[in-house]
Design an enzyme around this catalytic site. Structure first.
Site, PDB file in Angstrom:
ATOM      1  N   HIS A 125       0.824  -1.246   0.136  1.00  0.00           N
ATOM      2  CA  HIS A 125       0.023   0.022  -0.087  1.00  0.00           C
ATOM      3  C   HIS A 125       1.056   1.056   0.016  1.00  0.00           C
ATOM      4  CE1 HIS A 125      -3.644   2.333   1.753  1.00  0.00           C
ATOM      5  NE2 HIS A 125      -2.783   2.970   1.775  1.00  0.00           N
ATOM      6  N   CYS A 145      -2.586  14.632   1.043  1.00  0.00           N
ATOM      7  CA  CYS A 145      -2.115  14.381   2.440  1.00  0.00           C
ATOM      8  C   CYS A 145      -2.002  15.801   3.115  1.00  0.00           C
ATOM      9  CB  CYS A 145      -0.591  13.783   2.133  1.00  0.00           C
ATOM     10  SG  CYS A 145       0.265  14.058   3.722  1.00  0.00           S
ATOM     11  N   HIS A 158       1.636   5.523  -0.925  1.00  0.00           N
ATOM     12  CA  HIS A 158       1.073   6.765  -1.295  1.00  0.00           C
ATOM     13  C   HIS A 158       1.743   7.584  -2.152  1.00  0.00           C
ATOM     14  CE1 HIS A 158      -2.571   7.439   1.557  1.00  0.00           C
ATOM     15  NE2 HIS A 158      -2.133   6.236   1.678  1.00  0.00           N
TER      16      HIS A 158
HETATM   17 ZN    ZN Z   1      -3.360   4.776   2.835  1.00  0.00          ZN
END
Ligand code: ZN
Length: 302
Positions: free
Chosen positions: A203, A236, A205
């Protein structure tokens, strides 16, 4: 065509949870249906957190129930504790993901538990009857943390090993977009050495633009399950202008153009993107492939 990588769309959860604008429930359903129609067989549709804490996730029960009606979709939901897990089971999620932060500071400020206490909370969930429901332990902030800075790799390995005892699968998550490809290779190799095939998901970003590079590094280490979000939705709060997760459209394009089948149709994916941008028009969405279009003569992997 047999897929060789498995992409889980996490936009409806990770993306919308971090978006500034709320998406109405009806629009979420239409978007999720379009994602499924594009070939996404795994979709993380929401999170069973207290609605007061994250109002954007208040309708997760209804969204899970809807997503279950779509053929060939594994419906994933996030839960932070036993109460959330029970709500996920009631709603009918096929798979539940538990985030366990490897950063002590992040864990204490996020869930008011130490990482060790959080592992015990997940153990309680695993011991609670959950016939046929898959459990995934996701080690979050595995590559660094905005509060703590560096996260020792020993901490990540210890948590992954503990979770592998009672979870069906373990994932490593770069929650804040700190990872680089060399670090990704090193850490995935190390954790795989400890828990083998239980290490499943990655996972990433895209906060600093390294989402795809990190995904490719993980692929080279044998990872075949990836989370991503359409349009890099989410962003973010600590990095203005940064997109959220690695961008689904670009990730699918990368694998397909490499000859690695994803089972996802890019043209259909672009149609789902239109539904997304119409539903929350003021939310920035990203992605190179949808803007540039497919290269002349492009052929999907077969
Ligand atoms: Zn995340």
């Amino acid at each position: 065509m047999k897929r060789q990588v498995y992409i889980c769309e996490v936009g409806p959860r990770d993306g919308l949870q971090n978006a500034k604008h709320m998406m109405p429930t009806a629009a979420k359903k239409a978007w999720i249906a379009a994602l499924a129609a594009a070939g996404l067989e795994e979709i993380e549709v929401g999170s069973f957190v207290p609605p007061k804490l994250i109002p954007a996730m208040a309708d997760t029960g209804e969204v899970v129930a809807f997503a279950r009606t779509l053929p060939n979709v594994k419906v994933v939901a996030l839960a932070p504790n036993l109460k959330g897990f029970q709500r996920a089971l009631e709603a009918g999620a096929h798979k539940v993901t538990f985030p366990v932060s490897a950063s002590r500071q992040h864990s204490e400020s996020n869930v008011r538990m130490t990482p060790e206490q959080m592992v015990e909370e997940v153990r309680k969930c695993a011991q609670y009857p959950h016939p046929g429901v898959e459990l995934e332990g996701a080690v979050s902030t595995a590559f660094g943390c905005t509060l703590q800075g560096a996260v020792p790799e020993d901490d990540v390995v210890r948590i992954a090993v503990a979770l592998a005892e009672f979870c069906d699968a373990v994932a490593l998550a770069d929650t804040v977009g700190y990872a680089n490809p060399a670090q990704v290779k090193r850490l995935f190799r190390r954790v795989k050495g400890e828990i083998g095939a239980k290490l499943e998901g990655a996972h990433f970003h895209n906060t600093r633009g390294l989402g795809l590079a990190n995904a490719l590094a993980a692929y080279d280490e044998g990872v075949r399950n990836f989370d991503s979000s359409m349009g890099g939705l989410g962003g973010c709060p600590f990095a203005p202008g940064a997109s959220g997760n690695v961008i689904t459209e670009d990730l699918v394009f990368m694998f397909e153009s490499m000859g690695v089948p994803t089972g996802i149709n890019l043209e259909a994916l672009f149609k789902a993107r239109v539904i997304l941008s119409n539903a929350i028009p003021d939310e920035p969405i990203y992605g190179h492939t949808p803007l540039a279009g497919l290269p002349k003569g492009f052929r999907a992997a077969a």
